[in-house]
Enzyme design. Structure first.
Site, short mmCIF file in Angstrom:
data_model
loop_
_atom_site.label_atom_id
_atom_site.label_comp_id
_atom_site.label_asym_id
_atom_site.label_seq_id
_atom_site.Cartn_x
_atom_site.Cartn_y
_atom_site.Cartn_z
N ASP A 38 -57.19 111.01 -89.10
CA ASP A 38 -58.39 111.30 -89.87
C ASP A 38 -58.15 110.85 -91.31
OD1 ASP A 38 -60.78 112.70 -91.00
OD2 ASP A 38 -60.78 113.68 -89.04
N ASN A 42 -65.02 112.88 -94.59
CA ASN A 42 -66.11 113.85 -94.42
C ASN A 42 -65.58 115.08 -93.67
OD1 ASN A 42 -68.70 114.93 -94.49
ND2 ASN A 42 -69.32 113.93 -92.61
N ASP A 65 -57.41 105.63 -92.58
CA ASP A 65 -58.76 105.13 -92.36
C ASP A 65 -58.67 104.05 -91.29
OD1 ASP A 65 -61.19 103.87 -92.37
OD2 ASP A 65 -61.22 103.45 -94.53
N SER A 134 -73.84 109.72 -78.24
CA SER A 134 -74.93 110.60 -78.63
C SER A 134 -76.17 110.32 -77.79
CB SER A 134 -75.26 110.36 -80.10
OG SER A 134 -76.48 110.96 -80.46
N ALA A 135 -76.97 111.36 -77.59
CA ALA A 135 -78.26 111.18 -76.92
C ALA A 135 -79.18 110.28 -77.73
CB ALA A 135 -78.92 112.53 -76.71
N TYR A 158 -77.29 104.05 -87.29
CA TYR A 158 -76.28 104.98 -86.78
C TYR A 158 -76.30 105.02 -85.25
CZ TYR A 158 -74.79 109.45 -84.89
OH TYR A 158 -74.24 110.40 -84.08
N LYS A 162 -73.50 103.76 -82.11
CA LYS A 162 -73.08 104.50 -80.91
C LYS A 162 -73.28 103.65 -79.67
CE LYS A 162 -71.66 108.37 -82.74
NZ LYS A 162 -70.21 108.65 -82.77
N PHE A 187 -76.00 115.97 -76.77
CA PHE A 187 -77.35 116.30 -77.20
C PHE A 187 -77.24 116.93 -78.61
CE2 PHE A 187 -80.46 114.75 -74.23
CZ PHE A 187 -79.59 114.03 -73.44
N LEU A 209 -80.81 120.55 -88.36
CA LEU A 209 -81.55 121.81 -88.39
C LEU A 209 -80.66 123.04 -88.58
CD1 LEU A 209 -84.32 123.22 -88.01
CD2 LEU A 209 -83.79 123.33 -85.57
N ARG A 240 -85.47 120.42 -78.71
CA ARG A 240 -84.15 119.78 -78.55
C ARG A 240 -83.27 120.59 -77.61
NH1 ARG A 240 -86.74 116.68 -80.76
NH2 ARG A 240 -86.30 115.27 -82.51
N ASP A 306 -88.24 110.83 -85.44
CA ASP A 306 -88.05 111.98 -84.56
C ASP A 306 -88.92 111.85 -83.30
OD1 ASP A 306 -86.23 113.30 -86.10
OD2 ASP A 306 -87.60 114.86 -86.82
N1 UFG Z 1 -85.70 119.69 -88.27
C1 UFG Z 1 -86.55 120.36 -89.13
N2 UFG Z 1 -86.11 120.62 -90.41
C2 UFG Z 1 -84.88 120.23 -90.85
C3 UFG Z 1 -84.02 119.53 -89.96
C4 UFG Z 1 -84.47 119.27 -88.67
O1 UFG Z 1 -87.66 120.73 -88.76
O2 UFG Z 1 -84.56 120.48 -92.02
C5 UFG Z 1 -86.15 119.45 -86.88
C6 UFG Z 1 -86.24 117.98 -86.51
O3 UFG Z 1 -87.47 117.45 -86.91
C7 UFG Z 1 -86.01 118.03 -85.01
C8 UFG Z 1 -85.07 119.21 -84.83
O4 UFG Z 1 -85.21 120.00 -86.00
O5 UFG Z 1 -87.21 118.30 -84.36
C9 UFG Z 1 -83.63 118.83 -84.66
O6 UFG Z 1 -83.24 117.99 -85.76
P1 UFG Z 1 -81.73 117.65 -86.09
O7 UFG Z 1 -81.71 116.77 -87.30
O8 UFG Z 1 -80.93 118.88 -86.12
O9 UFG Z 1 -81.28 116.87 -84.80
P2 UFG Z 1 -81.84 115.50 -84.19
O10 UFG Z 1 -82.38 115.82 -82.84
O11 UFG Z 1 -82.67 114.72 -85.11
O12 UFG Z 1 -80.43 114.80 -84.16
C10 UFG Z 1 -79.87 114.19 -83.10
C11 UFG Z 1 -78.34 114.34 -83.24
C12 UFG Z 1 -77.85 113.58 -84.43
C13 UFG Z 1 -78.39 112.19 -84.39
C14 UFG Z 1 -79.89 112.17 -84.31
C15 UFG Z 1 -80.40 110.78 -84.29
O13 UFG Z 1 -77.97 115.72 -83.37
O14 UFG Z 1 -76.44 113.55 -84.44
O15 UFG Z 1 -80.27 112.85 -83.15
O16 UFG Z 1 -81.78 110.73 -84.40
F1 UFG Z 1 -78.03 111.55 -85.51
#
Ligand code: UFG
Length: 354
Positions: A38, A42, A65, A134-135, A158, A162, A187, A209, A240, A306
């Site tokens: 590592d 981050n 790195d 990742s999904a 990103y 993947k 997921f 989220l 999700r 999204d």
């Molecule tokens: N959301 C909010 N408010 C926030 C953050 C998220 O409402 O402040 C909502 C999003 O719109 C989504 C849900 O919460 O509906 C989940 O959002 P996340 O950002 O937690 O997760 P994602 O499904 O967008 O992320 C997933 C993976 C990431 C990846 C991403 C790529 O967890 O690692 O898909 O699009 F990068």
């Protein structure tokens, strides 16, 4: 806990990160010996210190790195000396927005780290990789639940790193059939170690989220913005497949043992999810119950890129590895909250030496 298998000595690239640190605990508790690589760009050495505390086992550490060509020789040498049986590869950058702004950095770091890791494993004769995919590799038009055969088509750089790494590893396996590869498509990993000692420590404003909700619950941020309430879902907010990070970590142990038990090389793509979806508002309500704190939110516009709803067909992991997610949304919230409450500043700004 993982079974005693043929893969006992494991390189964990990116082992100090949120998911990596939970994977380390799981593998150590399964009796494996680890070399973590590592660069702490981050992540914090403090996470590894806590992994050692929880597991009561030592870990070898190479601070490097993987994407820096100048460090390749040192990586190859150290990996060879460790005599690994295989690797879990979680090293990379993961912020979607940043990847849109700096795509070349994402390709250089994520693909470059993979090339170096593969080279070092090949030189050490350890041709087994479990990759942190990742999904997000899936396209937007799949019907739920999404199986591994779903259409691919990530919507940002990103996500493309993947997918490209998955493809690189599949090409590698085609070219040299000794390789055993498993691309694990996560997921939405959330939660924290049940001890409250390990968890997600995002730098700056959280993109995802759960860390955001947790920082609102603890009083570090005022209001959660809910991105859209006009999706075609049961309450209009995004749905999700949230999966507890400890279940996810167990999936890595299961994948390693499965690969080690295979006689011939192979390349697999396997979803790690629970198979069910919860909405953003359902997650907020569950977190509120777990924390007994108010979580003020306001409805904001949709976030670009999204999808309305995505959850996994999780049957392949069960059929192949005998693995399935066991923890509930309430467990995810309780553990995430315990971590946030006990570590309001994460691992702290001071990054201790390890
Ligand atoms: N959301 C909010 N408010 C926030 C953050 C998220 O409402 O402040 C909502 C999003 O719109 C989504 C849900 O919460 O509906 C989940 O959002 P996340 O950002 O937690 O997760 P994602 O499904 O967008 O992320 C997933 C993976 C990431 C990846 C991403 C790529 O967890 O690692 O898909 O699009 F990068």
């Amino acid at each position: 806990m993982t079974r005693k298998g043929g893969a006992q000595r494991i390189v964990v690239a990116g082992g100090a990160g949120y998911i990596g640190s939970h994977v380390c605990v799981e593998l150590l508790q399964g009796g494996k010996s680890l070399l973590v690589i590592d660069d702490f760009s981050n992540s914090s050495p403090e996470a590894l210190k806590r992994v050692r505390e929880i597991s009561g086992a030592d870990i070898e550490l190479l601070r490097a790195d993987l994407a820096d060509p100048a460090q390749e020789g040192a990586v190859i040498e150290r990996v060879a000396k460790f005599r690994p049986d295989g690797a879990v590869h979680l090293a990379g950058l993961k912020a979607v927005g940043e990847s849109v702004a700096e795509p070349m950095r994402y390709y250089r770091v994520n693909l470059g780290a993979t090339l170096t890791l593969v080279k070092a494993l090949d030189a050490a004769g350890a041709r087994l990789v479990v990759f942190s995919s990742s999904a997000t590799v899936y396209g937007e038009r799949n019907a739920n639940p999404v199986p591994e055969t779903g259409a691919l088509g990530p919507t940002n750089p990103y996500g493309r790193t993947k997918l490209f790494i998955e493809e690189m590893l599949r090409d590698l396996q085609r070219a040299d059939e000794r390789w055993k590869i498993c691309n694990l498509r996560y997921f939405n990993p959330v939660g924290a170690h049940a001890s409250g000692r390990l968890g997600e420590d995002p730098a700056g404003v959280p993109n995802n989220l759960f860390p955001y909700i947790a920082q609102v619950a603890v009083g570090r941020r005022a209001t959660l913005a809910v991105f859209g309430n006009d999706y075609p879902t049961r309450d209009g907010t995004g749905v999700r497949d949230f999966i507890h990070v400890e279940d996810l970590a167990r999936g890595h142990g299961a994948a390693l043992d499965h690969l080690a038990g295979e006689k011939k090389g192979l390349a697999l793509d396997v979803n790690l999810g629970t198979g069910r979806g919860y909405s953003v508002l359902e997650a907020v309500a569950a977190f509120k119950r777990a924390s007994n704190r108010d979580i003020p939110y306001e409805i904001a516009p949709r976030r670009e890129g999204d999808v309305a709803e995505i959850f996994a067909d999780a049957s392949l992991a069960r059929a192949l590895f005998g693995w399935r997610a066991e923890k509930s949304l309430d467990d995810m919230c309780a553990d995430h909250w315990r971590w946030q409450r006990d570590n309001p500043d994460g691992y702290g700004r001071l990054k201790p030496q390890s």
